[in-house]
Design a protein around this motif. Structure first.
Motif, PDB file in Angstrom:
ATOM      1  N   ASN A 169       0.835  -1.196   0.000  1.00  0.00           N
ATOM      2  CA  ASN A 169       0.000   0.000   0.000  1.00  0.00           C
ATOM      3  C   ASN A 169       0.874   1.252   0.000  1.00  0.00           C
ATOM      4  O   ASN A 169       1.919   1.292   0.650  1.00  0.00           O
ATOM      5  CB  ASN A 169      -0.913   0.013   1.222  1.00  0.00           C
ATOM      6  N   GLN A 170       0.452   2.263  -0.735  1.00  0.00           N
ATOM      7  CA  GLN A 170       1.163   3.534  -0.794  1.00  0.00           C
ATOM      8  C   GLN A 170       0.250   4.652  -0.283  1.00  0.00           C
ATOM      9  O   GLN A 170      -0.910   4.718  -0.650  1.00  0.00           O
ATOM     10  CB  GLN A 170       1.582   3.845  -2.232  1.00  0.00           C
ATOM     11  N   VAL A 171       0.801   5.471   0.604  1.00  0.00           N
ATOM     12  CA  VAL A 171       0.051   6.608   1.132  1.00  0.00           C
ATOM     13  C   VAL A 171       0.367   7.831   0.286  1.00  0.00           C
ATOM     14  O   VAL A 171       1.528   8.232   0.175  1.00  0.00           O
ATOM     15  CB  VAL A 171       0.398   6.878   2.605  1.00  0.00           C
ATOM     16  N   LEU A 172      -0.664   8.419  -0.323  1.00  0.00           N
ATOM     17  CA  LEU A 172      -0.479   9.571  -1.198  1.00  0.00           C
ATOM     18  C   LEU A 172      -1.054  10.820  -0.555  1.00  0.00           C
ATOM     19  O   LEU A 172      -2.149  10.799  -0.007  1.00  0.00           O
ATOM     20  CB  LEU A 172      -1.161   9.342  -2.548  1.00  0.00           C
ATOM     21  N   ASN A 173      -0.296  11.888  -0.629  1.00  0.00           N
ATOM     22  CA  ASN A 173      -0.746  13.175  -0.136  1.00  0.00           C
ATOM     23  C   ASN A 173      -0.399  14.199  -1.203  1.00  0.00           C
ATOM     24  O   ASN A 173       0.772  14.460  -1.457  1.00  0.00           O
ATOM     25  CB  ASN A 173      -0.049  13.501   1.187  1.00  0.00           C
ATOM     26  N   PHE A 174      -1.413  14.752  -1.870  1.00  0.00           N
ATOM     27  CA  PHE A 174      -1.134  15.642  -2.990  1.00  0.00           C
ATOM     28  C   PHE A 174      -2.053  16.849  -2.992  1.00  0.00           C
ATOM     29  O   PHE A 174      -3.120  16.852  -2.378  1.00  0.00           O
ATOM     30  CB  PHE A 174      -1.239  14.899  -4.330  1.00  0.00           C
ATOM     31  N   SER A 175      -1.625  17.869  -3.676  1.00  0.00           N
ATOM     32  CA  SER A 175      -2.398  19.098  -3.797  1.00  0.00           C
ATOM     33  C   SER A 175      -1.996  19.803  -5.079  1.00  0.00           C
ATOM     34  O   SER A 175      -0.978  19.470  -5.696  1.00  0.00           O
ATOM     35  CB  SER A 175      -2.166  20.011  -2.588  1.00  0.00           C
ATOM     36  N   TRP A 176      -2.813  20.773  -5.497  1.00  0.00           N
ATOM     37  CA  TRP A 176      -2.502  21.588  -6.673  1.00  0.00           C
ATOM     38  C   TRP A 176      -2.079  22.986  -6.236  1.00  0.00           C
ATOM     39  O   TRP A 176      -2.523  23.486  -5.193  1.00  0.00           O
ATOM     40  CB  TRP A 176      -3.721  21.698  -7.593  1.00  0.00           C
ATOM     41  N   LYS A 177      -1.256  23.608  -7.027  1.00  0.00           N
ATOM     42  CA  LYS A 177      -0.834  24.982  -6.768  1.00  0.00           C
ATOM     43  C   LYS A 177      -0.382  25.586  -8.101  1.00  0.00           C
ATOM     44  O   LYS A 177      -0.284  24.888  -9.114  1.00  0.00           O
ATOM     45  CB  LYS A 177       0.321  25.018  -5.765  1.00  0.00           C
ATOM     46  N   ASN A 178      -0.097  26.889  -8.094  1.00  0.00           N
ATOM     47  CA  ASN A 178       0.461  27.503  -9.294  1.00  0.00           C
ATOM     48  C   ASN A 178       1.916  27.853  -9.066  1.00  0.00           C
ATOM     49  O   ASN A 178       2.332  28.155  -7.942  1.00  0.00           O
ATOM     50  CB  ASN A 178      -0.312  28.773  -9.672  1.00  0.00           C
ATOM     51  N   GLN A 179       2.708  27.778 -10.117  1.00  0.00           N
ATOM     52  CA  GLN A 179       4.017  28.380 -10.089  1.00  0.00           C
ATOM     53  C   GLN A 179       3.829  29.879 -10.338  1.00  0.00           C
ATOM     54  O   GLN A 179       2.758  30.306 -10.758  1.00  0.00           O
ATOM     55  CB  GLN A 179       4.922  27.714 -11.126  1.00  0.00           C
ATOM     56  N   PRO A 180       4.828  30.717 -10.050  1.00  0.00           N
ATOM     57  CA  PRO A 180       4.635  32.172 -10.099  1.00  0.00           C
ATOM     58  C   PRO A 180       3.977  32.672 -11.379  1.00  0.00           C
ATOM     59  O   PRO A 180       4.251  32.184 -12.473  1.00  0.00           O
ATOM     60  CB  PRO A 180       6.061  32.705  -9.964  1.00  0.00           C
ATOM     61  N   ILE A 181       3.067  33.640 -11.236  1.00  0.00           N
ATOM     62  CA  ILE A 181       2.399  34.272 -12.364  1.00  0.00           C
ATOM     63  C   ILE A 181       3.433  35.024 -13.201  1.00  0.00           C
ATOM     64  O   ILE A 181       4.252  35.779 -12.668  1.00  0.00           O
ATOM     65  CB  ILE A 181       1.311  35.246 -11.893  1.00  0.00           C
ATOM     66  N   LEU A 182       3.407  34.820 -14.508  1.00  0.00           N
ATOM     67  CA  LEU A 182       4.334  35.487 -15.418  1.00  0.00           C
ATOM     68  C   LEU A 182       3.686  36.653 -16.157  1.00  0.00           C
ATOM     69  O   LEU A 182       4.324  37.671 -16.409  1.00  0.00           O
ATOM     70  CB  LEU A 182       4.884  34.480 -16.440  1.00  0.00           C
ATOM     71  N   ALA A 183       2.435  36.519 -16.515  1.00  0.00           N
ATOM     72  CA  ALA A 183       1.745  37.549 -17.293  1.00  0.00           C
ATOM     73  C   ALA A 183       1.334  38.715 -16.408  1.00  0.00           C
ATOM     74  O   ALA A 183       0.842  38.524 -15.287  1.00  0.00           O
ATOM     75  CB  ALA A 183       0.519  36.953 -17.981  1.00  0.00           C
ATOM     76  N   ALA A 184       1.510  39.913 -16.900  1.00  0.00           N
ATOM     77  CA  ALA A 184       1.109  41.105 -16.149  1.00  0.00           C
ATOM     78  C   ALA A 184      -0.410  41.223 -16.118  1.00  0.00           C
ATOM     79  O   ALA A 184      -1.095  40.894 -17.083  1.00  0.00           O
ATOM     80  CB  ALA A 184       1.720  42.348 -16.794  1.00  0.00           C
ATOM     81  N   GLY A 185      -0.936  41.655 -14.986  1.00  0.00           N
ATOM     82  CA  GLY A 185      -2.358  41.962 -14.905  1.00  0.00           C
ATOM     83  C   GLY A 185      -3.272  40.811 -14.554  1.00  0.00           C
ATOM     84  O   GLY A 185      -4.488  41.004 -14.497  1.00  0.00           O
ATOM     85  N   LEU A 186      -2.737  39.616 -14.320  1.00  0.00           N
ATOM     86  CA  LEU A 186      -3.596  38.488 -13.958  1.00  0.00           C
ATOM     87  C   LEU A 186      -3.904  38.514 -12.463  1.00  0.00           C
ATOM     88  O   LEU A 186      -3.025  38.760 -11.632  1.00  0.00           O
ATOM     89  CB  LEU A 186      -2.933  37.154 -14.317  1.00  0.00           C
ATOM     90  N   GLN A 187      -5.147  38.237 -12.119  1.00  0.00           N
ATOM     91  CA  GLN A 187      -5.574  38.201 -10.730  1.00  0.00           C
ATOM     92  C   GLN A 187      -6.416  36.950 -10.498  1.00  0.00           C
ATOM     93  O   GLN A 187      -7.286  36.622 -11.305  1.00  0.00           O
ATOM     94  CB  GLN A 187      -6.378  39.459 -10.372  1.00  0.00           C
ATOM     95  N   LEU A 188      -6.154  36.273  -9.396  1.00  0.00           N
ATOM     96  CA  LEU A 188      -6.826  35.023  -9.076  1.00  0.00           C
ATOM     97  C   LEU A 188      -7.858  35.234  -7.968  1.00  0.00           C
ATOM     98  O   LEU A 188      -7.676  36.055  -7.070  1.00  0.00           O
ATOM     99  CB  LEU A 188      -5.808  33.972  -8.617  1.00  0.00           C
ATOM    100  N   LYS A 189      -8.936  34.474  -8.041  1.00  0.00           N
ATOM    101  CA  LYS A 189      -9.963  34.493  -7.007  1.00  0.00           C
ATOM    102  C   LYS A 189     -10.612  33.118  -6.964  1.00  0.00           C
ATOM    103  O   LYS A 189     -10.951  32.556  -8.002  1.00  0.00           O
ATOM    104  CB  LYS A 189     -11.013  35.576  -7.310  1.00  0.00           C
ATOM    105  N   SER A 190     -10.793  32.579  -5.760  1.00  0.00           N
ATOM    106  CA  SER A 190     -11.332  31.219  -5.636  1.00  0.00           C
ATOM    107  C   SER A 190     -12.716  31.230  -5.019  1.00  0.00           C
ATOM    108  O   SER A 190     -13.082  32.113  -4.242  1.00  0.00           O
ATOM    109  CB  SER A 190     -10.393  30.357  -4.780  1.00  0.00           C
ATOM    110  N   ASN A 191     -13.485  30.208  -5.388  1.00  0.00           N
ATOM    111  CA  ASN A 191     -14.812  29.980  -4.824  1.00  0.00           C
ATOM    112  C   ASN A 191     -15.070  28.485  -4.827  1.00  0.00           C
ATOM    113  O   ASN A 191     -15.212  27.877  -5.886  1.00  0.00           O
ATOM    114  CB  ASN A 191     -15.889  30.721  -5.619  1.00  0.00           C
ATOM    115  N   LYS A 192     -15.084  27.885  -3.637  1.00  0.00           N
ATOM    116  CA  LYS A 192     -15.249  26.440  -3.475  1.00  0.00           C
ATOM    117  C   LYS A 192     -14.161  25.704  -4.265  1.00  0.00           C
ATOM    118  O   LYS A 192     -12.989  25.881  -3.987  1.00  0.00           O
ATOM    119  CB  LYS A 192     -16.652  26.013  -3.891  1.00  0.00           C
TER     120      LYS A 192
END
Length: 214
Positions: free
Chosen positions: A154-177
């Motif tokens: 058995n293998q125990v997995l622990n993972f998540s998603w993320k972004n690497q640094p924003i490169l484009a100017a003017g991008l803004q992130l917002k999350s909902n659920k």
């Protein structure tokens, strides 16, 4: 062998359809027995927003594109997306949907491009991660990740998603659920990244991470 499969929907919409979001499909098949594999080299990890040293893959008339990583890195995922909606083409990030595994180190990566989709396989002694990217329409791309336990234990997995640094100017992130919204001060286009149901996102205007999933 044990397998776990996750899906991420990435959508890019112009202002008139910005209120819409990509809808999940109950059954999704990616056909890998397609001709013309490996005709074009889509490998690049962008060093800056305007890095055009490699090719980008787009389909279905979409105004955003992706590439395959040209080397093995700590995070898994596809390079991009590359946005054709602003500044004559610009990278949003080197990897806007990086999949991070805690206490897991990948030993190799094999990539392949088809006329229908992109594909890459990460592997080590115990695990194999297969990722496929296909455009469902001109507005929506699907990233399918399948994790296979190749060991006898058995293998125990622990993972998540993320972004690497924003490169484009003017991008803004917002999350909902389980959805991340991407706005830009440079264009009227609005993007969405839809993660699996139950995913919780912690975000700022320039970065996000999902709560670890196991």
């Amino acid at each position: 062998m044990t397998k776990i499969t996750t899906y991420i929907f990435v959508g890019l919409f112009m202002l008139l359809t910005a209120c819409q979001k990509p809808k999940s499909e109950n059954k999704i098949a990616i056909h890998t027995n397609m001709p013309f594999s490996g005709v074009l080299n889509y490998k690049v990890i962008p060093n800056n927003a305007f890095d055009k040293s490699g090719l980008m893959y787009s389909d279905q008339g979409a105004w955003f594109a992706y590439s395959l990583p040209d080397s093995l890195t700590e995070d898994t995922g596809f390079s991009g997306p590359f946005l054709m909606t602003q500044q004559n083409g610009v990278w949003s990030s080197a990897n806007l949907t990086a999949l991070k595994f805690k206490n897991t180190k990948w030993k190799s990566i094999a990539t392949k491009s088809y006329n229908s989709h992109l594909e890459q396989i990460y592997s080590n002694e115990n695990l194999e991660l297969k990722q496929e990217l296909v455009f469902l329409s001109g507005h929506t791309a699907l990233i399918k990740s399948t994790i296979t336990n190749r060991s006898n234990s058995n293998q125990v997995l622990n993972f998540s998603w993320k972004n690497q640094p924003i490169l484009a100017a003017g991008l803004q992130l917002k999350s909902n659920k389980n959805t991340l919204q991407i706005n830009s001060t440079k264009t009227n286009a609005v993007g969405y990244i839809q993660f699996p149901l139950g995913t919780s996102i912690n975000s700022t205007s320039t970065s996000y991470t999902t709560q670890n999933t196991s």
